[in-house]
Motif scaffolding. Sequence first.
Motif: not given
Length: 327
Positions: A12-19, A139-142
């Motif tokens: 994933a190019a984007v971290s959970l925090a960023a998303v 987790n990133e999507l939700k």
Amino acid sequence: MSNALRHRRGTAAVSLAAVGALALSACGGSDKGSGADAGEQKKTHTVQTAMGAVQVPVAPKRVVVLDTAELDSAITLGVKPVGSTHADVESGFLNYLPKDKVAGIKDVGEMMTPNLEAIAELEPDLILTSKVRHEDKYNELKAIAPTVMTEGTGFPWKENFQLHAKALGKEAEAKKTVEEYTAHAAKVTAAVGGKDQAARTKVNVVRFVEGADIRIYGRKNYIATVLADVGLGRPAVADKAKDGFSYDVSPEKIDLAGEDAAVIFHSTYGDPTKAKQTRTLNSALWKNIPAVKAGKVFGVDDQLWIQGIGYTAASRILDELQTDLTK
């Protein structure tokens, strides 16, 4: 796309925090509805998914889909997503889908490596995908929007369609779709001579795949369910398929695809030469297959027959089955 495809998984190019930050920003952005519409959007219901219970808007307005089956389901149910991943094909969105139905859908990246920033920027209120594709990104999507995942894709497509319909608030439309498809399949069965004749007509589906062996499809995959709905017979080799999915052979064993097969359909994924299609179709083994000699071999569109996975694709396939099997 069928679960047979071996896509490369990217990180994933984007971290959970960023998303999460993007999602929060999106929630604070422009109001997408007001009055009755806004009230409707705030209403939710519980949908049981492969990842557990998820609260989903009763009438989602901004849907993002991350695989071909989910895109087919949405289009079938009269929903135009605001965003979708693209398949690994030149056309981006699969070519059997009506152009007017996919026009304006934002491309959010390749199917196995969706662009999470692009998804968040669309401010979705629902995301549809599956565990087999994107469990690692759940987790990133939700964090962006309620995410409804099926367990897999391909063989359980009818059950998945019902889950998609519930999430989209289109259960009545789904019921009508299933009724129309069932009637269409029965019409094709009648056209080929009825149930007994259909059962006697043994059909194989062969797929040439760049970078892999040739696949003779078994009974547990999307296209096999369509053949079964018409009541068509299958040769014994179909029962040799690993996990019911496919029995993989080299060009030197392609004659196995012709044993006891009255009709063969074949498609190609990737470059025909690299997929061994050109070499195989020009071989003596292939040319000596009884179905080939009888002119009962038909090249079909891989995007439609294998990658589509849904009722819109299935209806088109039924039309082609009727045309080819009644020649």
